[in-house]
Structures are given as C-alpha cells and as structure tokens.
Design an enzyme around this catalytic site. Sequence first.
Site, mmCIF file in Angstrom:
data_model
loop_
_atom_site.group_PDB
_atom_site.id
_atom_site.type_symbol
_atom_site.label_atom_id
_atom_site.label_comp_id
_atom_site.label_asym_id
_atom_site.label_seq_id
_atom_site.Cartn_x
_atom_site.Cartn_y
_atom_site.Cartn_z
ATOM 1 C CB VAL A 122 -0.992 -0.025 1.189
ATOM 2 C CG1 VAL A 122 -1.964 -1.188 1.010
ATOM 3 C CG2 VAL A 122 -0.281 -0.140 2.533
ATOM 4 C CG ASP A 123 5.219 0.800 -0.166
ATOM 5 O OD1 ASP A 123 5.373 0.903 -1.402
ATOM 6 O OD2 ASP A 123 5.671 -0.168 0.480
ATOM 7 C CG HIS A 154 -3.805 -6.240 -1.132
ATOM 8 N ND1 HIS A 154 -2.847 -7.022 -0.532
ATOM 9 C CD2 HIS A 154 -4.666 -7.110 -1.710
ATOM 10 C CE1 HIS A 154 -3.113 -8.310 -0.761
ATOM 11 N NE2 HIS A 154 -4.206 -8.385 -1.477
ATOM 12 C CB CYS A 160 -21.978 12.028 -0.856
ATOM 13 S SG CYS A 160 -21.197 11.104 0.487
#
Length: 229
Positions: free
Chosen positions: A90-91, A106, A136
């Site tokens: 996720v880096d 991921h 939103c």
Amino acid sequence: MQRIVVLTGAGVSAESGLSTFRGGGGLWDNHRVEDVATPEAFARDPDLVQRFYNERRAKAREVQPNAAHTALAQLARADGVHLTLVTQNVDGLHEAAGSPRVIHMHGALDGALCAACDHRWPAPLVIDGSTPCPACGAKAARPDIVWFGEVPYHMDEIAEALGQADIFAAIGTSGRVYPAAGFVDYASAQGATCIEFNLDASEVAQSFDDHRIGPATQTVPAWIAEVTG
Ligand code: NAD
Ligand code: ZN
C-alpha cells in the site's frame, strides 16, 4: 517480446525501512492484523484503524525506494519486455522509483474512499471521523485499502496478464495472503516459468521453478540484469 508479471509484497519495501508482517501470527507494526486490517476492526474501533493507517501513510512518505524498486522501474522500460507490475503493498515506493504503471491490488495509502458513496480521492495526510467526502459530504472517509475479507482490485486484468506470462516473479511475499498466494499456481498452469525472491522459502515455495534467496536489493537487480542483458 518477453511477457513478465511481477508480484511484490512487503519484503520489497523492507530494506527501505517499512515493516512487514512479522511471524506466522501476523503482526504489522505491533498490531494484530485482525485489529487494524479488517472491516470488523473498522466498525469496532474506527479511531484505532484510522490512526494505524495515518501512521503508515506518514511513515511511507518519509522513506525512499531501494535498489529493487529502481531495478523494476528499469525493467518496465527495457526493450523486448512487456512488464505487468502488481503489488500487494500500500506504499507508493514503486511509483517513487519511477515505475510507469503499478497495479495496487490491495489499494494504496495515498487514496481515500467514501464508505457511503464509494467516491475515491487523494488522501490527506490524516483521515479521521471528521473528514468529509468531497462528493456526498458524508463523514465516512476510510483509507482506500483492501482489508482482509474484501475483494482485491483489478483481478480480471491480473488474471489476463498471468495467463499470457512467460515469466512470473514473486518478490518479498510470504504466500499466506490469498488470492495473491495462488498466482504462482495459475501462472504455472498457463505455462509461465515462476521465480521466487525471498529471504527464506515462502509458504508456496514448492510451486516455483526457481528460488533466489537473499535480500531483494541484491537478488532483484541481479535477475533484471540477466533478463535485460
Ligand atoms: P508479509 O509481510 O506477509 O511477507 C513478507 C515476505 O517478505 C516474507 O516472506 C519475508 O521473508 C520476505 N522478506 C522480508 N524482507 C525481505 C527482503 N529484504 N528481501 C526479500 N524478501 C524479504 O507480506 P505480504 O506477503 O506482502 O502480505 C502482507 C499484506 O500486508 C499485504 O497484503 C500488504 O497489503 C500488507 N502490508 C503492506 C506493507 C507495505 O505496503 N509496505 C507492509 C506490511 C504489510
Ligand atoms: Zn461520499
């Protein structure tokens, strides 16, 4: 044209100073994975989960890509090679090293996701319960990260690339997290030669044709020199 699919895991970023999951019990920076990386954990204690990912995001911005990330960015540009780079990380270190296209199966720390409307936007350094969704307005922001029990991103595209691969290389991944741990068997059945890069044999080591044991900053540049040389 050699078609190569590379799958990276936390081990490729270890030498940059980002911690991996430690031990079979699955600790990530001293947290049990089920306490920080599941939808149930987020429902139970959103502040803990947000703090955990805010810390990972801050840390990821401090560190530098290493020689393995850099070599993979060069592989993408090599003549006669078509590279599909898939990461479980996720880096953003592959991007920082200059990789032109990275499939984050991921998700990524630099993304925010609205749990109310599914809108995605670039994550601020800190996400918390007061972060509004720009689309939103709901205060339902979460990291755009695929937690255990959620469906990984880009699976159709990954399966297509694995099906056409001449070489599948798995770098710094433990083989404990599915579906990524099953990529080797799929690629192998479709005819790819499969190579594992790790400090030790992984959980799925027996499925690979070749093993390069050692730190990724050494084994990966050496292999890429062979492939492109
Ligand atoms: P993992 O932590 O379960 O396994 C890491 C593997 O890398 C181990 O098999 C280890 O032996 C190997 N390794 C460690 N240092 C290495 C080095 N210098 N060179 C080569 N190999 C080395 O990681 P995983 O398989 O990626 O699964 C963990 C999950 O946790 C992923 O899905 C990911 O989303 C998440 N995670 C991400 C990060 C990150 O983005 N940097 C860090 C930790 C966990
Ligand atoms: Zn929204």
